[in-house]
Motif scaffolding. Structure first.
Motif, PDB file in Angstrom:
ATOM      1  N   LEU A 256      86.593 -50.069  25.048  1.00 23.22           N
ATOM      2  CA  LEU A 256      85.649 -50.886  24.271  1.00 23.22           C
ATOM      3  C   LEU A 256      85.615 -52.327  24.294  1.00 23.22           C
ATOM      4  O   LEU A 256      86.635 -52.818  24.815  1.00 23.22           O
ATOM      5  CB  LEU A 256      86.006 -50.490  22.731  1.00 23.22           C
ATOM      6  N   PRO A 257      84.444 -52.882  23.924  1.00 25.42           N
ATOM      7  CA  PRO A 257      84.671 -54.254  24.023  1.00 25.42           C
ATOM      8  C   PRO A 257      85.702 -55.037  23.386  1.00 25.42           C
ATOM      9  O   PRO A 257      86.098 -54.235  22.196  1.00 25.42           O
ATOM     10  CB  PRO A 257      83.226 -54.674  23.341  1.00 25.42           C
ATOM     11  N   LEU A 258      86.418 -55.886  23.712  1.00 28.30           N
ATOM     12  CA  LEU A 258      87.538 -56.463  23.046  1.00 28.30           C
ATOM     13  C   LEU A 258      87.335 -56.712  21.368  1.00 28.30           C
ATOM     14  O   LEU A 258      88.538 -56.329  20.700  1.00 28.30           O
ATOM     15  CB  LEU A 258      87.931 -57.792  23.660  1.00 28.30           C
ATOM     16  N   ARG A 259      86.254 -57.102  21.058  1.00 28.23           N
ATOM     17  CA  ARG A 259      86.128 -57.510  19.622  1.00 28.23           C
ATOM     18  C   ARG A 259      86.013 -55.923  18.734  1.00 28.23           C
ATOM     19  O   ARG A 259      86.189 -56.010  17.779  1.00 28.23           O
ATOM     20  CB  ARG A 259      84.637 -58.166  19.458  1.00 28.23           C
ATOM     21  N   GLN A 260      85.539 -55.067  19.696  1.00 29.75           N
ATOM     22  CA  GLN A 260      85.455 -53.481  18.946  1.00 29.75           C
ATOM     23  C   GLN A 260      86.823 -52.644  19.189  1.00 29.75           C
ATOM     24  O   GLN A 260      86.739 -51.386  18.853  1.00 29.75           O
ATOM     25  CB  GLN A 260      84.177 -52.970  19.157  1.00 29.75           C
ATOM     26  N   CYS A 261      87.870 -53.295  19.884  1.00 29.35           N
ATOM     27  CA  CYS A 261      88.914 -52.539  20.231  1.00 29.35           C
ATOM     28  C   CYS A 261      89.522 -51.558  19.052  1.00 29.35           C
ATOM     29  O   CYS A 261      89.757 -52.067  17.901  1.00 29.35           O
ATOM     30  CB  CYS A 261      90.171 -53.311  20.649  1.00 29.35           C
ATOM     31  N   LEU A 262      89.564 -50.303  19.374  1.00 28.46           N
ATOM     32  CA  LEU A 262      90.271 -49.546  18.029  1.00 28.46           C
ATOM     33  C   LEU A 262      91.818 -48.795  18.355  1.00 28.46           C
ATOM     34  O   LEU A 262      92.065 -47.992  17.768  1.00 28.46           O
ATOM     35  CB  LEU A 262      89.248 -48.323  17.965  1.00 28.46           C
TER      36      LEU A 262
ATOM     37  N   LEU B  39      90.126 -35.834  14.826  1.00 24.49           N
ATOM     38  CA  LEU B  39      89.262 -35.941  16.029  1.00 24.49           C
ATOM     39  C   LEU B  39      88.036 -36.464  15.496  1.00 24.49           C
ATOM     40  O   LEU B  39      87.123 -37.432  16.284  1.00 24.49           O
ATOM     41  CB  LEU B  39      89.140 -34.739  16.842  1.00 24.49           C
ATOM     42  N   GLY B  40      87.380 -35.738  14.444  1.00 27.00           N
ATOM     43  CA  GLY B  40      86.126 -36.311  13.799  1.00 27.00           C
ATOM     44  C   GLY B  40      86.318 -37.670  13.426  1.00 27.00           C
ATOM     45  O   GLY B  40      85.008 -38.710  13.562  1.00 27.00           O
ATOM     46  N   GLU B  41      87.237 -38.200  12.690  1.00 31.78           N
ATOM     47  CA  GLU B  41      87.467 -39.497  12.328  1.00 31.78           C
ATOM     48  C   GLU B  41      87.393 -40.269  13.305  1.00 31.78           C
ATOM     49  O   GLU B  41      86.974 -41.643  13.606  1.00 31.78           O
ATOM     50  CB  GLU B  41      88.665 -39.445  11.367  1.00 31.78           C
ATOM     51  N   HIS B  42      88.201 -40.027  14.443  1.00 30.44           N
ATOM     52  CA  HIS B  42      88.357 -41.055  15.576  1.00 30.44           C
ATOM     53  C   HIS B  42      87.052 -40.934  16.397  1.00 30.44           C
ATOM     54  O   HIS B  42      86.512 -42.306  16.777  1.00 30.44           O
ATOM     55  CB  HIS B  42      89.468 -40.234  16.620  1.00 30.44           C
ATOM     56  N   PHE B  43      86.357 -39.975  16.378  1.00 37.72           N
ATOM     57  CA  PHE B  43      84.931 -39.917  17.178  1.00 37.72           C
ATOM     58  C   PHE B  43      83.957 -41.007  16.220  1.00 37.72           C
ATOM     59  O   PHE B  43      83.066 -41.714  16.836  1.00 37.72           O
ATOM     60  CB  PHE B  43      84.405 -38.463  17.220  1.00 37.72           C
ATOM     61  N   THR B  44      84.097 -40.963  15.018  1.00 35.07           N
ATOM     62  CA  THR B  44      83.180 -41.762  14.024  1.00 35.07           C
ATOM     63  C   THR B  44      83.548 -43.232  14.506  1.00 35.07           C
ATOM     64  O   THR B  44      82.465 -43.939  14.917  1.00 35.07           O
ATOM     65  CB  THR B  44      83.182 -41.235  12.705  1.00 35.07           C
ATOM     66  N   ARG B  45      84.749 -43.627  14.523  1.00 33.79           N
ATOM     67  CA  ARG B  45      84.954 -44.825  14.473  1.00 33.79           C
ATOM     68  C   ARG B  45      84.753 -45.483  16.169  1.00 33.79           C
ATOM     69  O   ARG B  45      84.071 -46.594  16.033  1.00 33.79           O
ATOM     70  CB  ARG B  45      86.803 -45.123  14.361  1.00 33.79           C
ATOM     71  N   PHE B  46      84.744 -44.520  17.294  1.00 32.62           N
ATOM     72  CA  PHE B  46      84.365 -45.004  18.462  1.00 32.62           C
ATOM     73  C   PHE B  46      82.905 -45.145  18.780  1.00 32.62           C
ATOM     74  O   PHE B  46      82.442 -45.883  19.192  1.00 32.62           O
ATOM     75  CB  PHE B  46      84.985 -43.660  19.405  1.00 32.62           C
ATOM     76  N   ARG B  47      82.352 -44.281  17.991  1.00 33.96           N
ATOM     77  CA  ARG B  47      80.815 -44.421  18.069  1.00 33.96           C
ATOM     78  C   ARG B  47      80.340 -45.458  17.373  1.00 33.96           C
ATOM     79  O   ARG B  47      79.478 -46.170  18.132  1.00 33.96           O
ATOM     80  CB  ARG B  47      80.262 -43.140  17.471  1.00 33.96           C
ATOM     81  N   GLU B  48      80.801 -45.629  16.169  1.00 36.46           N
ATOM     82  CA  GLU B  48      80.400 -47.068  15.535  1.00 36.46           C
ATOM     83  C   GLU B  48      80.696 -48.203  16.351  1.00 36.46           C
ATOM     84  O   GLU B  48      79.664 -49.265  16.530  1.00 36.46           O
ATOM     85  CB  GLU B  48      80.991 -46.882  14.256  1.00 36.46           C
ATOM     86  N   ARG B  49      81.766 -48.267  16.672  1.00 36.63           N
ATOM     87  CA  ARG B  49      82.397 -49.541  17.637  1.00 36.63           C
ATOM     88  C   ARG B  49      81.587 -49.594  18.897  1.00 36.63           C
ATOM     89  O   ARG B  49      81.393 -50.850  19.407  1.00 36.63           O
ATOM     90  CB  ARG B  49      83.746 -49.503  17.578  1.00 36.63           C
ATOM     91  N   TYR B  50      81.387 -48.696  19.604  1.00 38.40           N
ATOM     92  CA  TYR B  50      80.848 -48.612  20.982  1.00 38.40           C
ATOM     93  C   TYR B  50      79.185 -49.242  20.477  1.00 38.40           C
ATOM     94  O   TYR B  50      78.744 -49.980  21.448  1.00 38.40           O
ATOM     95  CB  TYR B  50      80.731 -47.161  21.391  1.00 38.40           C
ATOM     96  N   LEU B  51      78.531 -48.494  19.764  1.00 40.81           N
ATOM     97  CA  LEU B  51      77.174 -49.022  19.448  1.00 40.81           C
ATOM     98  C   LEU B  51      77.100 -50.435  18.978  1.00 40.81           C
ATOM     99  O   LEU B  51      76.341 -51.402  19.395  1.00 40.81           O
ATOM    100  CB  LEU B  51      76.526 -48.169  18.461  1.00 40.81           C
ATOM    101  N   ALA B  52      78.112 -50.960  18.343  1.00 39.54           N
ATOM    102  CA  ALA B  52      78.271 -52.257  17.763  1.00 39.54           C
ATOM    103  C   ALA B  52      78.383 -53.250  18.973  1.00 39.54           C
ATOM    104  O   ALA B  52      78.207 -54.286  18.771  1.00 39.54           O
ATOM    105  CB  ALA B  52      79.301 -52.159  16.705  1.00 39.54           C
ATOM    106  N   GLY B  53      79.178 -52.551  20.192  1.00 38.97           N
ATOM    107  CA  GLY B  53      79.712 -53.433  21.106  1.00 38.97           C
ATOM    108  C   GLY B  53      78.147 -53.679  22.044  1.00 38.97           C
ATOM    109  O   GLY B  53      78.372 -54.425  23.177  1.00 38.97           O
TER     110      GLY B  53
END
Length: 232
Positions: A36-42, A202-216
């Motif tokens: 992910l972009p550095l600012r959105q790193c999870l 996995l659902g929680e991880h996917f949600t965080r990833f999706r939100e941060r990916y789109l934010a980036g």
């Protein structure tokens, strides 16, 4: 958690490359762990879970290198996940051995409509051995090619998951509303197999990833809003 099977496969694939791999958004500075972009790193949010089920990702060509890939999320949460590069004619011996496993019940995850009449189709894992879900990870066109042209998988039953909702995945364009990303299907499989804690993780991880990916993504509304706030 510093690496997983998909990241190792990514490193191997990059080492074989004769030219740089340029994914969409390649100019963005990314964390080399979560991509992910550095600012959105999870990375700080990563937590592993345990499950009776096991996953094996058979990945098409450059799929491990794509920041949008969600198969990697499965390996983030379930550290015993396996990953192999797909080959029609020279599959890794370790993958062949898995297909003949006496410890697990291997099955190929794919829509039932693509299975021939002679193929066993399951809607849930059989009782007994822990399920080994073999997932064909790539674009929809690539996944169909892998399903058709992997003779070493032909003897395995197919498990088909009916997800009667519109996919939450918007990192790549789907060709139809009933097409889902790899992580979404894995969440459903864990639910069916009663690995509920792992499904939730996995659902929680996917949600965080999706939100941060789109934010980036620079053109996504949430990214534009964030930039506007920073510039005030």
């Amino acid at each position: 958690m510093t690496e997983n099977a998909v990241l190792r496969l990514r490193a191997e694939r990059l080492a074989r490359s004769t030219r740089p791999f340029l994914a969409r958004g390649n100019r963005i500075r990314r964390c080399q762990r979560c991509l992910l972009p550095l600012r959105q790193c999870l990375c700080e949010t990563l937590k592993s879970a345990t499950a009776n089920s096991r996953f094996c990702l058979v990945m098409f060509d450059t799929e491990p290198m794509k920041p949008s890939n969600t198969g990697r999320l499965i390996a983030d949460v379930l550290p015993d996940t396996l990953a192999f590069q797909w080959s029609r004619t020279e599959p890794p011996q370790a993958l062949i051995d898995l297909c003949r496993s006496e410890t697990y019940q291997p099955m190929v995850v794919f829509p039932a409509s693509y299975a021939g009449s002679e193929r066993q189709v399951l809607s849930a894992p059989p009782s007994g051995k822990p399920p080994l879900f073999i997932m064909l990870d790539g674009t929809w066109t690539e996944a169909r090619k892998m399903f058709r042209k992997s003779p070493y998988l032909d003897a395995l039953p197919v498990i088909s998951v009916d997800l009667s909702r519109v996919s939450a995945y918007r990192l790549r364009e789907a060709h139809a509303d009933d097409q889902y990303c790899t992580a979404e299907v894995a969440i459903a499989l864990l639910d069916i197999a009663r690995d509920n804690a792992a499904a939730q993780a996995l659902g929680e991880h996917f949600t965080r990833f999706r939100e941060r990916y789109l934010a980036g993504k620079t053109r996504h509304p949430s990214a534009i809003t964030a930039n506007a706030v920073e510039n005030v």
